[in-house]
Every structure is written in structure tokens, then in C-alpha cells.
Design an enzyme around this catalytic site. Structure first.
Site, PDB file in Angstrom:
ATOM      1  N   TRP A  61       0.788  -1.273   0.072  1.00 33.99           N
ATOM      2  CA  TRP A  61      -0.054  -0.026   0.060  1.00 33.99           C
ATOM      3  C   TRP A  61       0.708   1.304   0.002  1.00 33.99           C
ATOM      4  O   TRP A  61       0.504   2.178  -0.664  1.00 33.99           O
ATOM      5  CB  TRP A  61      -1.000   0.088   1.085  1.00 33.99           C
ATOM      6  N   ASP A  98      -0.504   7.396   6.309  1.00 27.75           N
ATOM      7  CA  ASP A  98      -1.694   6.426   6.131  1.00 27.75           C
ATOM      8  C   ASP A  98      -1.751   5.392   7.402  1.00 27.75           C
ATOM      9  O   ASP A  98      -1.238   4.817   7.558  1.00 27.75           O
ATOM     10  CB  ASP A  98      -1.550   5.447   5.098  1.00 27.75           C
ATOM     11  N   LYS A 105     -11.024  -0.742   9.782  1.00 26.49           N
ATOM     12  CA  LYS A 105     -10.245  -1.558  10.865  1.00 26.49           C
ATOM     13  C   LYS A 105     -10.756  -1.255  12.155  1.00 26.49           C
ATOM     14  O   LYS A 105     -11.378  -2.032  12.667  1.00 26.49           O
ATOM     15  CB  LYS A 105      -8.781  -1.402  10.400  1.00 26.49           C
TER      16      LYS A 105
END
Lengths: 356, 356
Positions: free
Chosen positions: A99, A166, A190
Site C-alpha cells: 500500500w 496512512d 479496521k
């Protein structure tokens, strides 16, 4: 049988969030309507948005000048939104996984990108240290927790450069010093809410300094100015996020979460390190994620992987299959996961060792 | 008391959708987990996404070469995404309202924009006719239904140019000839699902013809290639969308919806036209929306507006306040609104007339 939810994301949410959301789907705030079918401009939903923004401010102790927004599009949209708004000439990126690498790729559309370090050489099993960041970089982008590989930057880096982070998979899992960041963004699925909403915490002073034209929806100022109501926000995901924020506060806030998360992770890492059938994929304790604990069968026992998966599944554990690029197992131990679930998994590992 | 939900959006959804979603929030597909806390890569959710895409294909009878995607970010993100992907040199825009105007503004970041016609001169109370579209325009952008003003383009325009249409508030309300469009997009929160997911129907042959670099998340090809799973999709909104699609099919599809929508709208427009206390803000029958029916007090009765609002509210009608730029009342009569709710509103109008 009770399920122990170890999914990496979307992932376990507090029962409080689930129960309240189910109720609101049937009857929201006594309106007689579902939370799915009520105007975002109704006073009932405006109150939800206001309280959610206010609780993020409170829980993360935001300094003056920082604004919270709730937007759609996922963290992946933030990969281009951050450089759209902040990248003047040069940005630094720390490559700690798939990511992080995708975020870096997007930034290249907007200016010069310096990869300050990468742990790709060892399949991202560690966090690079002692790298240098160009003094003229507009920001350093980091991915604080790498869900796939189970590594985490557990402190707020102080490298003399503004940070863009992030934090999709570890936001609200520990106290952070927000003043070190220009932007913190996180897909909510999450530690916060169902997928469909992204939270961003933005230093207003960092905005308005680029020359380029920014599409309205990708301009942080649009959402700050309209308090996340420029267009229709993802109403139900924001409602669910509010429930989790209320729960977080009732639990004692992010400092208490950090304590519990350390406790849960230690329990599992200790078992992995002491059980001869297993090994952690991340060696250095300081790099080990408190959110995603990756482990594989030890070299001589690889053929037993399927057996352990069956045993763990029989105990109610779900979502523990490791990402295909790492293999083995991954137990995600987000805020909402009770210690009891980790104990069940550890007991399964002990039972497995005793049996073989 | 039963509520009659006339909200313009987010708006009424079928009871089938609400009930099934509430159940799935507690226990999704027998997994023992909430639909809010399960991986989008679980076989249970992959089945949801597959069926949703398949049902859109079936209900709208998509020709070969058209792909359906579910993405986050709202229709407002499509305002820049469409020109990012399709605008080579020149695009034509039809200005039928505030949202059409916003879409047009975004396109200007990408090339020349020709406003082919505008109804702004009369506060967008009609749909312009007989306008010319430049033969070299890459596409003509239309907003098929204008939620604020209650106008609608109820047929598929055939002007010798490819169409890009924002159908946020009338998708699935009638059969459409998809072959005339390069892109149809719709925020889901009117006729389909809770807010947080946007559906786009894309002619694959129209893609890949622009020179500019497109951020990954704004490139339709990303989502087509990964079947809406490039990043985590908005799981719960997609689940709810699937329920509505199943309900649509069980109801007889979009042709049957059109029949019922005409019936509901006629009932209300007939009352507005015949009741001396009220008047419609849109005069021409052909321009009147079947989704959002806007009306105000007739000139000599404007001081009675509050009285009628109180009466309608006492009958359980909610969400009938007109948008601030139009005033008066707006009754949104989307697919899921039962005829009974329109009858209650019409009865209130008759009662009001008898009383005064």
C-alpha cells in the site's frame, strides 16, 4: 459457536457498534425511519456528524488548526488526494509495503518523488531505520501500520519534516502527537466503522500552497468548509463510526486501547516465539505490529499448516489466513478484539503443539 | 404512527432492503459475523458483489461492452472522473440545475466546455429543448433528473452525440437504452441503497482515448479490471444495493417501476393542478419529474404554507419541505415509495382545501 474475528479488514467492531447500528437500520433516533433512508441534512444526522467530529478531536487531542473530515472513496483515493493538495515540487516516501508503494506511485503524477528507504528486499518484514529525508521535501509519507506484513511504526517520527500518514489500520490504537503530521488519513474499516468512509485529519495551514487546480471533491478545503456535507456523506458508515468513537471514549480512550493492544499482542507473540511449531515473520520486536500479527509454521513443520488452520477454525477462529504474499497466518488484533479471542487462539496453538 | 418518507435523498428504501440489512448487520449469510466486519474478499461478500453486478446487467439490459462498477465517493466525484477519462478536447454540458452546473464546472479543468443550453433564467423550472450540440464534442453531459427543481429528461436523448448522464435520482425508475450512453453514473441514495456507494455503467470502448495521466482511483479501468475490488468497496451499502436489486426484479423490473411511478406521480400532479391552494413549480408536463414533485402554495395563499406543513406532518408525512432555492414543498416519489403514501398526502391536500 462464538466466532473469534481475526479478519484484517473489514474487521471486528465493538458489539456496541453492531447492536446500535442494527437498531438504527430499523429505527434511527426515534424517527421511525431507517438510518439508511433519512436526509443527511435532517437534524438527527447533523447531530451524528457533529458528535463524530467532536469525538475525534477529543480522543486524539487535536491541536488548534487541525480539522477532521469524513469522506468516501477509501484510503486509496487519499493516495492521490494528499499530493494533489500538498506536493509542490518534491515529496519523500517510505516504502514499507504494497500500500505504501501504491501511495508512492500516485505521488509521481504530481512531482518529484524520493523513496527514502524500502524494506522490499526482505518482503517488507522490517521497518527501515536511519534513512535520510531531503531537507526540501514537502512532506514524508509513511504507512504507519502495514496490514499485509505485520509491521508498524509505533511512534511519531521526528525527522525534521512534516509527515503525511496512512493510518488506516492503526488509527485510534494509541495516542499520537498530531502536531507532527500535516495529514493523517484512514479508511475506517479496521478500528472504526464498516468500509465506505475515510477519515482525514488535516492541518489547515498546510493547504492552499500548491499552484495546480484541484478537482472540487479532491480538495480538502471543500470538505473542511462544508463540514463533510459538501455532498451526501456515507450516512450509515458515519453513524457506525460514531458508535465506535463513543465506545472508545467509554473504554478510557486511546491510551487505554494502547495498553490493551500491547497486552493482547504480547500474549500472541510470546506464544509464537516459544512454540516450536511456529515463527513470526517479523523478527525485531520494535517493528512488530500490535494490529496484525503474522506468523508461519516453522521450517520443519510447513506441511502441518492445513492441520493448524483446521484446529483454529474448529475453535471458532475466522480470518486467520495470511495474505497470499506472506503465507501462513495473520491474526488481526484490532481495538475491538477481546483478549478472550487471543486466548482461544493461543490455547489452540498450545493444543496443537501438545498433539504433535 | 406510520411515517410516509418523502425525503429527496437519502430516501425511502424497500422494507425488504431494510429488514435484510438489519439482519445482516447482526449475522451476515450465516457467518455469525456482522456484514460490517467481514472481509470483502470472503466468499460470502464476493457472492454479493457478483450478484449485484449481474442484476444491474439484467435489469438495465446492458449491451455487450458495458461494465458495471460500484465505487465510493458519491456522484460528485464522478463530476471530475468522467472528464478525466473521456474529455479529449471539448465537452458539451446541458445546464439544468445546481448539480448539472457543478458537473460542468469540474469539466473545465480538463478542456473546453460548451454549455449547450441552460434553464437558469427561470430557476431551472424547465428542460431546454432544440439546442445544438457541437459535432466535435466528445460527449454531452446531462443530469437526467434534477432533484432540487423537479424536472426530468424522461427519454434517452438522440442528438448524434455520445451521452454521459448523472442518473443519481432516477436510475432504475424506467427502462433506458444504455447503448446511447458512454457513462451513466448514480449516487445510490435515491432508488438503490444507503449513501456511500456510487454505481457507474461504462462503455469500455470509450476508455483509453485521452492522453493525460489519470490517478488510479479515478480511472474507470482500475475498477472494471478488478471488478470493483481494487480497494475495499463499501461493503454494507453494496449489500443493501443488492437487496434493492433483488426487490426490483421481484417487482417486475424497471418497466413495472415506470408504470407505478407514472401512476403515483399522476395522482399527485392531478391534485396539485386541480386544488386551488397549490401550484406546481414545473409547468410543462413533459418536463415534470416522476421522482421529485415540487409544488408551492398558490399566490394568494402563501401565508398558509406553515399550516399545510403542519397538517401533512400530522398525517405522518416527512421530508416534504422544498429545497431552499425553490421553497414550498417537494414530495419525492422514488421506486420504494408505496402508492399509499401518495394517497395520504393527496388526502391531506384535499382536507386542507375543505378546511380553508
Amino acid at each position: 459457536m462464538k466466532k473469534h474475528n481475526f479478519y484484517a479488514g473489514p474487521s471486528i467492531l465493538p458489539e456496541y457498534t453492531i447492536k446500535n447500528t442494527a437498531e438504527a437500520v430499523m429505527n434511527f433516533a426515534g424517527t421511525g425511519l431507517s438510518v439508511m433512508e433519512i436526509s443527511h441534512r435532517s437534524k438527527e444526522f447533523v447531530a451524528v456528524m457533529d458528535e463524530a467530529i467532536s469525538l475525534v478531536n477529543e480522543l486524539l487531542d487535536l491541536p488548534a488548526g487541525y480539522k477532521v473530515i469524513f469522506v468516501g472513496g477509501g484510503a486509496s483515493t487519499q493516495f492521490c488526494m494528499a499530493p494533489f493538495n500538498l506536493l509542490k515540487t518534491k515529496a519523500a516516501y517510505l516504502n514499507t509495503g504494497a500500500w505504501a508503494s501504491k501511495a508512492q506511485k500516485e505521488a509521481k503524477l504530481f512531482g518529484e518523488v524520493v523513496e527514502v528507504a524500502s524494506s522490499k528486499d526482505k518482503n517488507y518484514t522490517y521497518i527501515p531505520k536511519n534513512f535520510e529525508v531531503p531537507a526540501d521535501a514537502d512532506y514524508l509519507h509513511i504507512t504507519s501500520n502495514n496490514t499485509i506484513y505485520g509491521t508498524e511504526i509505533k511512534t511519531d517520527l521526528d525527522l525534521g519534516v512534516r509527515l503525511v500518514a496512512d493510518m488506516s489500520s492503526d488509527i485510534f490504537s494509541r495516542p499520537i502527537d498530531v502536531s507532527k503530521y500535516d495529514i493523517i488519513y484512514a479508511g475506517a474499516q479496521k478500528n472504526l466503522a464498516p468500509s465506505g468512509v475515510t477519515i482525514a485529519i488535516v492541518n489547515e495551514n498546510a493547504l492552499g500552497q500548491v499552484e495546480r487546480a484541484i478537482p472540487t471533491m479532491l480538495d480538502y478545503r471543500t470538505h473542511i468548509e462544508k463540514e463533510s456535507m459538501f455532498n451526501t456523506p456515507p450516512v450509515l458508515p458515519v453513524f457506525a463510526a460514531l458508535q465506535t468513537l463513543q465506545w472508545l471514549k467509554a473504554q478510557g480512550g486511546v491510551a487505554e486501547m494502547q495498553k490493551k493492544n500491547i497486552e493482547k499482542a504480547s500474549l500472541l507473540y510470546d506464544e509464537i516465539d516459544s512454540n516450536k511449531f511456529f515463527k513470526a515473520t517479523v523478527e525485531a520486536e520494535e517493528d512488530r505490529s500490535l494490529m496484525n500479527i503474522c506468523f508461519v509454521m516453522n521450517d520443519e513443520y510447513t506441511e502441518l499448516e492445513k492441520d493448524f488452520m483446521e484446529l483454529a477454525t474448529s475453535k471458532g477462529c475466522v480470518g486467520i489466513k495470511g495474505h497470499r504474499s506472506v503465507g501462513g497466518f495473520r491474526a488481526s488484533t484490532y481495538n475491538a478484539l477481546p483478549k478472550e479471542s487471543v486466548e482461544v487462539l493461543v490455547a489452540a496453538m498450545k493444543e496443537f503443539a501438545a498433539k504433535h
